[in-house]
Write an enzyme that holds these catalytic residues in place. Structure first.
Site, short mmCIF file in Angstrom:
data_model
loop_
_atom_site.label_atom_id
_atom_site.label_comp_id
_atom_site.label_asym_id
_atom_site.label_seq_id
_atom_site.Cartn_x
_atom_site.Cartn_y
_atom_site.Cartn_z
N LYS A 23 13.35 -41.65 -18.87
CA LYS A 23 14.32 -41.30 -19.92
C LYS A 23 15.73 -41.17 -19.33
O LYS A 23 16.69 -41.70 -19.88
CB LYS A 23 13.89 -39.97 -20.56
CG LYS A 23 14.98 -39.27 -21.34
CD LYS A 23 14.51 -37.96 -21.91
CE LYS A 23 14.80 -36.75 -21.05
NZ LYS A 23 16.21 -36.34 -20.96
N ASN A 24 15.83 -40.48 -18.20
CA ASN A 24 17.17 -40.21 -17.64
C ASN A 24 17.81 -41.44 -16.99
O ASN A 24 18.98 -41.40 -16.62
CB ASN A 24 17.12 -39.05 -16.64
CG ASN A 24 16.95 -37.72 -17.34
OD1 ASN A 24 16.97 -37.65 -18.57
ND2 ASN A 24 16.79 -36.65 -16.57
N CYS A 117 23.42 -25.12 -24.87
CA CYS A 117 22.04 -25.56 -25.06
C CYS A 117 21.16 -24.49 -24.48
O CYS A 117 21.63 -23.59 -23.81
CB CYS A 117 21.79 -26.92 -24.44
SG CYS A 117 21.44 -26.87 -22.71
N ARG A 122 26.09 -25.32 -19.57
CA ARG A 122 26.19 -26.76 -19.28
C ARG A 122 27.50 -27.38 -19.76
O ARG A 122 27.51 -28.22 -20.67
CB ARG A 122 25.00 -27.51 -19.88
CG ARG A 122 23.71 -27.15 -19.21
CD ARG A 122 22.54 -27.89 -19.77
NE ARG A 122 22.32 -29.19 -19.15
CZ ARG A 122 21.28 -29.95 -19.41
NH1 ARG A 122 20.39 -29.57 -20.29
NH2 ARG A 122 21.12 -31.11 -18.81
N ASP A 306 13.97 -30.16 -13.04
CA ASP A 306 13.12 -30.60 -14.15
C ASP A 306 11.62 -30.46 -13.85
O ASP A 306 10.80 -30.74 -14.72
CB ASP A 306 13.44 -32.06 -14.53
CG ASP A 306 14.78 -32.18 -15.24
OD1 ASP A 306 15.38 -31.15 -15.58
OD2 ASP A 306 15.24 -33.33 -15.46
N ARG A 398 10.97 -35.27 -26.93
CA ARG A 398 12.27 -35.76 -26.48
C ARG A 398 12.12 -36.58 -25.20
O ARG A 398 12.93 -37.47 -24.94
CB ARG A 398 13.21 -34.59 -26.18
CG ARG A 398 13.76 -33.91 -27.42
CD ARG A 398 14.82 -32.91 -27.04
NE ARG A 398 15.63 -33.46 -25.97
CZ ARG A 398 16.14 -32.77 -24.96
NH1 ARG A 398 15.95 -31.48 -24.88
NH2 ARG A 398 16.86 -33.35 -24.03
C1 UD1 Z 1 20.92 -34.24 -15.72
C2 UD1 Z 1 19.58 -34.59 -16.33
C3 UD1 Z 1 18.73 -33.34 -16.49
C4 UD1 Z 1 18.62 -32.59 -15.16
C5 UD1 Z 1 19.99 -32.36 -14.54
C6 UD1 Z 1 19.93 -31.79 -13.15
C7 UD1 Z 1 20.10 -36.53 -17.68
C8 UD1 Z 1 20.27 -37.10 -19.04
N1 UD1 Z 1 19.81 -35.21 -17.61
O1 UD1 Z 1 21.59 -33.36 -16.62
O2 UD1 Z 1 17.43 -33.72 -16.93
O3 UD1 Z 1 18.01 -31.34 -15.37
O4 UD1 Z 1 20.72 -33.60 -14.47
O5 UD1 Z 1 19.22 -32.61 -12.32
O6 UD1 Z 1 20.16 -37.22 -16.69
N2 UD1 Z 1 28.20 -28.82 -14.52
C9 UD1 Z 1 29.45 -28.27 -14.70
N3 UD1 Z 1 30.42 -29.03 -15.28
C10 UD1 Z 1 30.21 -30.32 -15.69
C11 UD1 Z 1 28.92 -30.88 -15.50
C12 UD1 Z 1 27.93 -30.11 -14.89
O7 UD1 Z 1 29.68 -27.12 -14.34
O8 UD1 Z 1 31.13 -30.96 -16.22
C13 UD1 Z 1 27.11 -28.02 -13.87
C14 UD1 Z 1 25.94 -27.77 -14.81
O9 UD1 Z 1 26.16 -26.66 -15.65
C15 UD1 Z 1 24.81 -27.54 -13.82
C16 UD1 Z 1 25.17 -28.51 -12.67
O10 UD1 Z 1 26.55 -28.79 -12.83
O11 UD1 Z 1 24.85 -26.22 -13.33
C17 UD1 Z 1 24.39 -29.81 -12.67
O12 UD1 Z 1 24.38 -30.36 -13.96
P1 UD1 Z 1 24.34 -31.94 -14.23
O13 UD1 Z 1 23.89 -32.65 -13.02
O14 UD1 Z 1 25.64 -32.34 -14.84
O15 UD1 Z 1 23.21 -32.04 -15.35
P2 UD1 Z 1 23.16 -33.11 -16.48
O16 UD1 Z 1 23.81 -34.35 -15.99
O17 UD1 Z 1 23.61 -32.52 -17.77
#
Ligand code: UD1
Length: 422
Positions: A23-24, A117, A122, A306, A398
């Site tokens: 999915k990711n 969420c 996030r 995850d 999902r």
């Molecule tokens: C992706 C995955 C999700 C997985 C996560 C961590 C997808 C669609 N989803 O989510 O399944 O659990 O990676 O491996 O690929 N953060 C910030 N600011 C930002 C972006 C992120 O502070 O602009 C923080 C987040 O709150 C979190 C950390 O960075 O603490 C990592 O998050 P991130 O890698 O961005 O997760 P996702 O990409 O949303």
């Protein structure tokens, strides 16, 4: 009426299950088709709710697609609207993945802010800051990100490693003018596949698989994608291995990618399980004794957040005390009170959950709270004495394709049932 999953105690599993596409990986790759005005064909696309949500979003923008039998044919040449609306984005945070490619191709777009969420705040600040560094003008108005501007290559340092943030900037950089360097990029296999596909579609990318990516933009020349196949879902694969582990059964997963699963396999090994690994196939063998484990979630190649909930379910059966530290998301222990309802003994202190095993589990009504938390409840339901009802089961759909059929093919007894709304 609402659906719930009724699980009957299934203490032993056997047989094999075929893993779906990730999915990711599918989500950013589908978003990346915005960078092309040709037909794009991909196979092994998982038929899960998140993929359908993104397709709905793209079709809402004007794209056309056919999705059948895990094969997706999509053409975004007819996009005539660049507003990703709240009604769709609110149901899936990964919708933010359209921001980079829409801005890069059309020079402006409006994308609803994803909002909070269940697993924490996030934010998307890192995505936005990086796009600003590339020359975008970004304003937040009425809950929407308004982005405008001609993107230029830039040097970007991510203060935190972000998976979708890296993907968004790689896609934006693909059509930008000049070279973009991303320092502290995410290295997840899903990020790697996105980079490899974009490379095959005509973008020069160096450093794929490392934490420093250099992307040479095509200066708006749109991409031509050769057909490709989505990589196997390492989290789905890991979840089924955990089903083998919690029931201490021998089961086989097919169409997996063991190379992407090293940290998961190593932690299962420290818990006493062993494996037979062939090219794309992993068989888990029962443990003589399930040993406690200490886990800290971190970015790839570390242990994935995850998989934290599923390992916690197994830890309830370990002979001793396990600890699981959640370092990525602040609110990702919502499965703990639910596992405790089944009879587990888990205490949370800050970022660390301590699991006192082994405990006998007993069937009960439990509530799914997010995608991976729900899979932990299904795993626990397999060994809980009696019957377990997992409510709010839509979370599971999902990200897990054909979950019911796959568990049943391993000999698990479960049914999807409906109940009138209270
Ligand atoms: C992706 C995955 C999700 C997985 C996560 C961590 C997808 C669609 N989803 O989510 O399944 O659990 O990676 O491996 O690929 N953060 C910030 N600011 C930002 C972006 C992120 O502070 O602009 C923080 C987040 O709150 C979190 C950390 O960075 O603490 C990592 O998050 P991130 O890698 O961005 O997760 P996702 O990409 O949303």
């Amino acid at each position: 009426m609402y659906k719930y999953l009724h699980i009957y105690e299934s203490p032993k599993l056997s047989g094999s299950v075929t893993i779906s596409g990730a999915k990711n990986a599918a989500l950013p790759l589908i978003a990346s088709t915005i960078l092309s005005d040709n037909d794009v064909e991909m196979t092994n696309v998982p038929n899960v709710a998140d993929v359908k949500t993104l397709l709905k979003l793209l079709s809402n923008l004007g794209a056309r697609y056919e999705f059948d039998n895990n094969k997706l044919k999509i053409n975004t040449s007819s996009i005539n609207n660049t507003t990703a609306v709240y009604e769709i984005v609110k149901t899936m945070r990964a919708s933010i993945l359209v921001l980079g490619p829409l801005l890069a191709r059309f020079g402006e777009c409006k994308v609803s802010l994803p909002g909070g969420c269940a697993i924490g705040a996030r934010p998307v600040d890192l995505h936005l800051k990086a796009l600003e560094t590339m020359g975008a003008d970004i304003k937040i108005q009425g809950g929407y990100i308004h982005a405008k501007g001609k993107l230029k290559g830039a040097d970007i340092v991510f203060d935190k490693i972000t998976v979708t943030g890296t993907e968004n900037i790689v896609m934006a950089a693909a059509l930008a003018e000049g070279e973009t360097k991303i320092i502290n990029a995410a290295k997840e296999p899903e990020v790697v596949q996105l980079c490899e596909v974009l490379k095959s579609a005509g973008v020069e990318i160096k450093g794929i698989g490392s934490d420093e990516l250099i992307i040479k933009g095509t200066s708006k020349e749109l991409l031509k994608f050769p057909p490709f196949s989505i990589i196997p879902d390492r989290i789905e694969a890991g979840t089924y291995l955990c089903a083998g582990a919690i029931t201490n059964s021998k089961i086989t997963i097919k169409n997996a990618e063991p190379e992407h699963m090293e940290s998961i396999l190593l932690k299962l090994k420290t818990m006493g399980f062993s494996f037979e690994i062939k090219e794309k196939e992993i068989t888990i063998l029962p443990a003589k004794k399930i040993t406690p484990v200490n886990i800290s979630t971190t970015e790839y190649p570390g242990f994935p957040t995850d998989m934290q909930a599923q390992f916690m379910a197994i830890a309830t059966q370990a002979q001793g005390v396990s600890t699981l530290e959640e370092r990525l998301f602040e609110n990702r222990f919502m499965h703990v009170p639910e596992l405790n309802r089944l009879g587990a003994n888990i205490k949370i202190q800050g970022k660390i959950a301590t699991v006192y095993g082994p405990t006998k589990l007993y069937g009960a009504d439990v509530m799914a709270t997010d995608l991976r938390a729900s899979s932990a409840l299904v795993l626990a339901g397999l060994i809980a004495k009696g019957e377990t009802k997992v409510h709010r089961i839509y979370h599971l759909f999902r990200g897990y394709e054909n979950l019911l059929d796959k568990f049943k093919s391993l000999g698990a007894k479960m049914e999807l049932k409906e109940e009138p709304l209270p």
